[in-house]
Motif scaffolding. Structure first.
Motif, PDB file in Angstrom:
ATOM      1  N   TYR A  94      20.958   1.481   1.878  1.00 44.95           N
ATOM      2  CA  TYR A  94      20.093   2.060   0.846  1.00 44.95           C
ATOM      3  C   TYR A  94      18.855   2.673   1.482  1.00 44.95           C
ATOM      4  O   TYR A  94      18.407   2.246   2.542  1.00 44.95           O
ATOM      5  N   LYS A  95      18.289   3.673   0.808  1.00 41.93           N
ATOM      6  CA  LYS A  95      17.019   4.248   1.241  1.00 41.93           C
ATOM      7  C   LYS A  95      15.920   3.204   1.012  1.00 41.93           C
ATOM      8  O   LYS A  95      15.982   2.434   0.045  1.00 41.93           O
ATOM      9  N   LEU A 116      17.282   1.620  -6.728  1.00 47.78           N
ATOM     10  CA  LEU A 116      17.643   1.778  -5.313  1.00 47.78           C
ATOM     11  C   LEU A 116      18.649   2.904  -5.175  1.00 47.78           C
ATOM     12  O   LEU A 116      19.589   3.009  -5.974  1.00 47.78           O
ATOM     13  N   GLU A 117      18.444   3.735  -4.167  1.00 45.89           N
ATOM     14  CA  GLU A 117      19.368   4.853  -3.921  1.00 45.89           C
ATOM     15  C   GLU A 117      20.159   4.600  -2.649  1.00 45.89           C
ATOM     16  O   GLU A 117      19.594   4.186  -1.639  1.00 45.89           O
ATOM     17  N   LYS A 118      21.447   4.877  -2.711  1.00 47.90           N
ATOM     18  CA  LYS A 118      22.301   4.750  -1.527  1.00 47.90           C
ATOM     19  C   LYS A 118      21.835   5.732  -0.473  1.00 47.90           C
ATOM     20  O   LYS A 118      21.422   6.847  -0.764  1.00 47.90           O
ATOM     21  N   ALA A 119      21.885   5.303   0.789  1.00 52.00           N
ATOM     22  CA  ALA A 119      21.531   6.187   1.909  1.00 52.00           C
ATOM     23  C   ALA A 119      22.682   7.147   2.130  1.00 52.00           C
ATOM     24  O   ALA A 119      23.856   6.794   1.916  1.00 52.00           O
TER      25      ALA A 119
END
Length: 120
Positions: A94-95, A116-119
């Motif tokens: 995740y970022k 949360l954002e996926k990397a």
């Protein structure tokens, strides 16, 4: 010739009245100063599969289990003083997430982590 001052009885009543007013002012200040700060609830809503792999900091202080190890189960709630808190979340895949949030008093909660954002 000097002018006579207030009668002794009147002067004594004025002194007593002033002392009572001062005592009341001190009492009010003590009540305000000794009142516990308001508290609110922060909900840190992370995917349960990240248990044990996430680093979370609240105002620069690591959030851990009682033994100092990483948090094993999500979501988590924390009771905090009302006001702003900086939340930093680092999780594999995740970022990094950093956000200033306002913890509010009352029965509700302030939620973080659900964005949360996926990397890439």
């Amino acid at each position: 010739p000097p002018t006579p001052g207030p009668a002794p009885t009147k002067r004594r009543a004025m002194l007593i009245g002033g002392a009572v007013a001062a005592a009341l002012a001190v009492l009010v200040l003590l009540v305000v100063a000794l009142r516990p700060p308001q508290r609110g609830v922060l909900l840190i809503n992370l995917p349960p599969e990240l248990g044990g792999q996430v680093q979370v900091q609240l105002n620069g202080k690591a959030l851990t289990e009682a033994d100092g190890s990483p948090i094993k189960e999500w979501p988590q709630t924390r009771e905090l003083p009302v006001g702003n808190v900086t939340v930093l979340i680092r999780a594999p895949g995740y970022k990094p997430f950093i956000k200033d949030v306002e913890v509010r008093a009352g029965k509700g909660y302030t939620e973080v982590g659900d964005a949360l954002e996926k990397a890439p």
